[in-house]
Design an enzyme around this catalytic site. Sequence first.
Site, PDB file in Angstrom:
ATOM      1  CE1 TYR A   1       7.630   3.280   1.863  1.00  0.00           C
ATOM      2  CE2 TYR A   1       6.592   3.975   3.914  1.00  0.00           C
ATOM      3  CZ  TYR A   1       6.494   3.551   2.600  1.00  0.00           C
ATOM      4  OH  TYR A   1       5.250   3.424   2.023  1.00  0.00           O
TER       5      TYR A   1
ATOM      6  CB  SER B   1       3.140   6.246   2.658  1.00  0.00           C
ATOM      7  OG  SER B   1       2.872   5.672   3.925  1.00  0.00           O
TER       8      SER B   1
END
Length: 202
Positions: free
Chosen positions: A161, A138
């Site tokens: 995350y 990501s």
Amino acid sequence: LNRRFASTHIYTGATDGHGRGLAGAVSRAGATVLVHGRSEERIAATIDELPRGARAYRADLASLDQVRRLAAEVLEHEERLDVLVNNAGIGFEDARQESEDGYELRFAVNYLAGYLLARELLPLLERSAPARIVNVSSAGQWPIDFDDPMLESGYSGMRAYCQSKLAQVMHTIDLSASLDPAQVTANCLHPATYMPTKMVER
């Protein structure tokens, strides 16, 4: 291109979302797909959608013992492996959770599981050269506090995350530098921003 898709690929998290769509696309293009998931029922449902030849592998990536078992089963049953895609991941939640091994859950599943699986499957990938490792990461990343990498204080699901994704990118860079690119390449990617997945529903 034809040789690549006449090959064997394993996708973690292949029973849902991006992983399921990718497994279907490359399977229809001619690849043999090894479908990984946690649920026997969802693995079976995914395989039913694919052309004949797809094979099932079940493991909970929140357990490093199960990651090792998954790798051992692939090494035992597969003659070749051309592509490993570490796609499985957990998004951001407010509550801090731990893996079976006591690691912060997002760090464990998004980073440690893929790290270990790539290392364990590397001999088979090298024998199938040229082969490829792809880590689905990501662009959302956060610096890692090495004094508290498990975020035991001041926990934030978004931070957990994002730091797991930075760790994944750093691992890909280190792994790529250690490989012979004529045998195995390692890359990471950011999926299309806000594509419809479990983490981004529309």
